[in-house]
Design a protein around this motif. Structure first.
Motif, PDB file in Angstrom:
ATOM      1  N   SER A  88       3.148  -2.551   5.882  1.00  0.00           N
ATOM      2  CA  SER A  88       3.710  -1.233   6.176  1.00  0.00           C
ATOM      3  C   SER A  88       5.212  -1.366   6.397  1.00  0.00           C
ATOM      4  N   SER A  89       5.853  -0.221   6.561  1.00  0.00           N
ATOM      5  CA  SER A  89       7.292  -0.226   6.841  1.00  0.00           C
ATOM      6  C   SER A  89       7.661   1.001   7.656  1.00  0.00           C
ATOM      7  N   MET A  90       8.820   0.951   8.245  1.00  0.00           N
ATOM      8  CA  MET A  90       9.378   2.118   8.910  1.00  0.00           C
ATOM      9  C   MET A  90      10.890   2.000   8.878  1.00  0.00           C
ATOM     10  N   ILE A  91      11.576   3.122   8.986  1.00  0.00           N
ATOM     11  CA  ILE A  91      13.034   3.136   8.946  1.00  0.00           C
ATOM     12  C   ILE A  91      13.570   3.970  10.088  1.00  0.00           C
ATOM     13  N   THR A  92      14.664   3.495  10.676  1.00  0.00           N
ATOM     14  CA  THR A  92      15.380   4.245  11.697  1.00  0.00           C
ATOM     15  C   THR A  92      16.859   3.938  11.524  1.00  0.00           C
ATOM     16  N   PHE A  93      17.659   4.272  12.511  1.00  0.00           N
ATOM     17  CA  PHE A  93      19.100   4.056  12.396  1.00  0.00           C
ATOM     18  C   PHE A  93      19.645   3.448  13.683  1.00  0.00           C
ATOM     19  N   ALA A  94      20.714   2.689  13.539  1.00  0.00           N
ATOM     20  CA  ALA A  94      21.362   2.089  14.696  1.00  0.00           C
ATOM     21  C   ALA A  94      22.002   3.172  15.562  1.00  0.00           C
ATOM     22  N   GLU A  95      22.272   2.815  16.810  1.00  0.00           N
ATOM     23  CA  GLU A  95      22.885   3.772  17.733  1.00  0.00           C
ATOM     24  C   GLU A  95      24.300   4.128  17.286  1.00  0.00           C
ATOM     25  N   PRO A 119       0.823  -1.215   0.000  1.00  0.00           N
ATOM     26  CA  PRO A 119       0.000   0.000   0.000  1.00  0.00           C
ATOM     27  C   PRO A 119       0.855   1.263   0.000  1.00  0.00           C
ATOM     28  N   LEU A 120       0.308   2.319  -0.590  1.00  0.00           N
ATOM     29  CA  LEU A 120       0.932   3.641  -0.546  1.00  0.00           C
ATOM     30  C   LEU A 120       0.558   4.325   0.763  1.00  0.00           C
ATOM     31  N   ASP A 121       1.563   4.777   1.487  1.00  0.00           N
ATOM     32  CA  ASP A 121       1.335   5.538   2.717  1.00  0.00           C
ATOM     33  C   ASP A 121       1.504   7.007   2.372  1.00  0.00           C
ATOM     34  N   SER A 122       0.384   7.697   2.143  1.00  0.00           N
ATOM     35  CA  SER A 122       0.459   9.093   1.714  1.00  0.00           C
ATOM     36  C   SER A 122       1.004   9.996   2.811  1.00  0.00           C
ATOM     37  N   ALA A 123       0.865   9.586   4.081  1.00  0.00           N
ATOM     38  CA  ALA A 123       1.374  10.412   5.183  1.00  0.00           C
ATOM     39  C   ALA A 123       2.903  10.481   5.160  1.00  0.00           C
ATOM     40  N   SER A 124       3.540   9.334   4.918  1.00  0.00           N
ATOM     41  CA  SER A 124       5.005   9.307   4.867  1.00  0.00           C
ATOM     42  C   SER A 124       5.531   9.447   3.449  1.00  0.00           C
ATOM     43  N   GLY A 125       4.636   9.324   2.459  1.00  0.00           N
ATOM     44  CA  GLY A 125       5.043   9.447   1.063  1.00  0.00           C
ATOM     45  C   GLY A 125       5.737   8.223   0.509  1.00  0.00           C
ATOM     46  N   THR A 126       5.530   7.052   1.136  1.00  0.00           N
ATOM     47  CA  THR A 126       6.259   5.851   0.733  1.00  0.00           C
ATOM     48  C   THR A 126       5.349   4.789   0.141  1.00  0.00           C
ATOM     49  N   TYR A 169      10.036   6.755  -2.310  1.00  0.00           N
ATOM     50  CA  TYR A 169       9.566   7.970  -1.660  1.00  0.00           C
ATOM     51  C   TYR A 169       9.073   8.943  -2.722  1.00  0.00           C
ATOM     52  N   PHE A 170       7.812   9.376  -2.583  1.00  0.00           N
ATOM     53  CA  PHE A 170       7.214  10.375  -3.465  1.00  0.00           C
ATOM     54  C   PHE A 170       7.041  11.688  -2.702  1.00  0.00           C
ATOM     55  N   ASP A 171       7.506  12.784  -3.277  1.00  0.00           N
ATOM     56  CA  ASP A 171       7.336  14.103  -2.657  1.00  0.00           C
ATOM     57  C   ASP A 171       5.861  14.483  -2.542  1.00  0.00           C
ATOM     58  N   ASN A 172       5.096  14.123  -3.583  1.00  0.00           N
ATOM     59  CA  ASN A 172       3.682  14.517  -3.616  1.00  0.00           C
ATOM     60  C   ASN A 172       2.776  13.290  -3.609  1.00  0.00           C
TER      61      ASN A 172
END
Length: 256
Positions: free
Chosen positions: A215-222, A81-88, A141-144
């Motif tokens: 869905s997905s999410m991204i973060t970074f290691a410490e 699915p397209l997540d329009s809130a995050s643009g992904t 990632y879509f800007d719009n």
């Protein structure tokens, strides 16, 4: 008169023989006309689709069954699915080439009614390197993204590099622990590449329901600095209350 007539006959006979090709050189022969068959297209590389996470780089509880994909190509096998809130826009793909690949970079075009509604590009893949037949996960990632209608169709293009440990090539770390703790997934990953890596180390989480991307999410290691072979990083990925029946998680950096 007889002598003259006999001489005329001899001359005529000589001319006739000459006209009939009595020369010692062989007569020219027209070559046969040969029609070449059209060149055959090279056969597509036969690559056996591998089970999900065949490399063992990823951690988590999801074990989706994904389509085989197109032969001899790196191709998209599922669009989430397209997540329009995050643009992904999340998707799965498979490497059906005969070579291991890295730096897998995607671009995508969203079309509606034949017209372009949006364009975008990927920002990493999980895992960071894929062997022949292996499946991976990524997102555009879509800007719009809010301008993309629900009936949009997506076109994808990809570029790849050879999988090696050259500087700045993408480096997959091996997830050794991934536990759900409250609304977060916490854990660690080890550099088992045989070479030094450097950050930032992205942590990408993809949620599934059965075989379907949710869905997905991204973060970074410490950690962000150089990690030697055998070194480790740790992470905490907040799901912010999103439903995640099963998940898969990958950690990647770059070769130093």
């Amino acid at each position: 008169m007889r002598t003259t007539g006999g001489l005329a006959a001899i001359i005529a006979a000589t001319l006739l023989l000459t006209a009939c090709g009595s020369s010692s050189e062989p007569a020219a022969v027209e070559p046969d006309t040969v029609t070449s068959a059209p060149a055959e297209e090279p056969a597509a590389t036969e690559v056996e689709p591998l089970p999900f996470n065949a490399s063992g780089y990823l951690g988590g509880t999801a074990q989706p069954n994904l389509d085989a994909g197109e032969p001899d190509e790196v191709s998209v096998v599922q669009i989430g699915p397209l997540d329009s809130a995050s643009g992904t826009l999340i998707f799965a793909f498979r490497n059906n080439t005969s070579e291991s690949i890295s730096h897998v970079d995607w671009t995508a075009t969203a079309r509606s009614g034949g017209s372009i509604a949006a364009t975008g590009s990927s920002q990493g893949t999980t895992p960071a390197q894929l062997q022949p037949g292996e499946a991976g996960l990524s997102y555009i990632y879509f800007d719009n993204a809010d301008a993309i209608p629900a009936d949009a169709e997506y076109e994808f293009q990809v570029s790849t590099s050879a999988a090696d440990t050259s500087p700045y090539n993408t480096a997959p770390l091996t997830v050794t622990e991934a536990n759900v703790s409250g609304d977060s997934i916490v854990g660690g990953a080890t550099n088992e590449t045989g070479a030094e890596t450097t950050g930032p180390y992205s942590v990408e989480v993809y949620c599934f329901e059965g075989d379907t991307l949710l869905s997905s999410m991204i973060t970074f290691a410490e950690q962000t600095d150089e990690i030697p072979d055998g070194g480790t990083v740790t992470f905490s990925a907040n799901l912010f209350g999103d439903s995640c029946p099963t998940f898969v998680l990958g950690v990647s950096g770059y070769f130093a």
